[in-house]
Write a protein that holds these residues in place. Structure first.
Motif, PDB file in Angstrom:
ATOM      1  N   GLU A 170       0.768  -1.242   0.122  1.00 61.51           N
ATOM      2  CA  GLU A 170      -0.093   0.032  -0.010  1.00 61.51           C
ATOM      3  C   GLU A 170       0.776   1.163   0.143  1.00 61.51           C
ATOM      4  OE1 GLU A 170      -3.399   0.684   1.223  1.00 61.51           O
ATOM      5  OE2 GLU A 170      -4.143  -1.395   1.330  1.00 61.51           O
ATOM      6  N   ASN A 171       1.896   1.161   0.724  1.00 59.68           N
ATOM      7  CA  ASN A 171       2.879   2.362   0.673  1.00 59.68           C
ATOM      8  C   ASN A 171       3.662   2.623  -0.520  1.00 59.68           C
ATOM      9  OD1 ASN A 171       4.692   0.074   0.876  1.00 59.68           O
ATOM     10  ND2 ASN A 171       5.554   0.829   2.810  1.00 59.68           N
ATOM     11  N   GLY A 172       3.706   1.888  -1.559  1.00 61.99           N
ATOM     12  CA  GLY A 172       4.570   1.888  -2.811  1.00 61.99           C
ATOM     13  C   GLY A 172       5.899   1.101  -2.866  1.00 61.99           C
ATOM     14  N   ARG A 173       6.252   0.557  -1.757  1.00 59.13           N
ATOM     15  CA  ARG A 173       7.491  -0.149  -1.530  1.00 59.13           C
ATOM     16  C   ARG A 173       7.160  -1.645  -2.091  1.00 59.13           C
ATOM     17  NH1 ARG A 173      10.926   1.421   3.514  1.00 59.13           N
ATOM     18  NH2 ARG A 173      12.367   0.258   2.340  1.00 59.13           N
ATOM     19  N   ILE A 174       8.392  -2.064  -2.799  1.00 56.36           N
ATOM     20  CA  ILE A 174       8.063  -3.433  -3.235  1.00 56.36           C
ATOM     21  C   ILE A 174       8.323  -4.372  -1.939  1.00 56.36           C
ATOM     22  CG2 ILE A 174       9.623  -5.095  -4.311  1.00 56.36           C
ATOM     23  CD1 ILE A 174      10.581  -3.070  -6.387  1.00 56.36           C
ATOM     24  N   ARG A 175       7.499  -5.186  -1.707  1.00 57.01           N
ATOM     25  CA  ARG A 175       7.407  -6.261  -0.663  1.00 57.01           C
ATOM     26  C   ARG A 175       7.710  -7.671  -1.316  1.00 57.01           C
ATOM     27  NH1 ARG A 175       2.861  -9.263   0.138  1.00 57.01           N
ATOM     28  NH2 ARG A 175       1.036  -8.993  -1.119  1.00 57.01           N
ATOM     29  N   GLU A 176       7.769  -7.866  -2.447  1.00 56.49           N
ATOM     30  CA  GLU A 176       7.926  -9.319  -2.646  1.00 56.49           C
ATOM     31  C   GLU A 176       8.171  -8.979  -4.155  1.00 56.49           C
ATOM     32  OE1 GLU A 176       5.438 -13.445  -3.376  1.00 56.49           O
ATOM     33  OE2 GLU A 176       4.731 -12.111  -1.999  1.00 56.49           O
TER      34      GLU A 176
END
Length: 73
Positions: free
Chosen positions: A54-60
């Motif tokens: 949701e924050n725009g950062r890559i999580r996977e």
């Protein structure tokens, strides 16, 4: 190797966007639906899938291309 696919937050849902594209290719109500479609495209194009939170950062990140595994050396 095709374009890497990104699952990103979109207004009122989630979207799939090809790398370096400014527009979303396809929009979905849930992140799960967007991930499924992006995975299908990435497998088809032998590219990578980047799932953003949701924050725009890559999580996977998943690779469906010519991954040299196990790595040499």
């Amino acid at each position: 190797m095709g374009k890497n696919q990104h699952v990103v937050k979109a207004p009122n849902g989630w979207g799939v966007r090809g790398e370096h594209n400014t527009r979303i290719t396809q929009k979905f109500d849930t992140q799960k639906e967007a991930i499924a479609k992006a995975r299908e495209i990435a497998i088809n194009q032998k590219s990578e899938l980047f799932i953003h939170g949701e924050n725009g950062r890559i999580r996977e990140r998943n690779s469906y291309g010519n991954d040299p595994y196990p790595p040499k050396g």
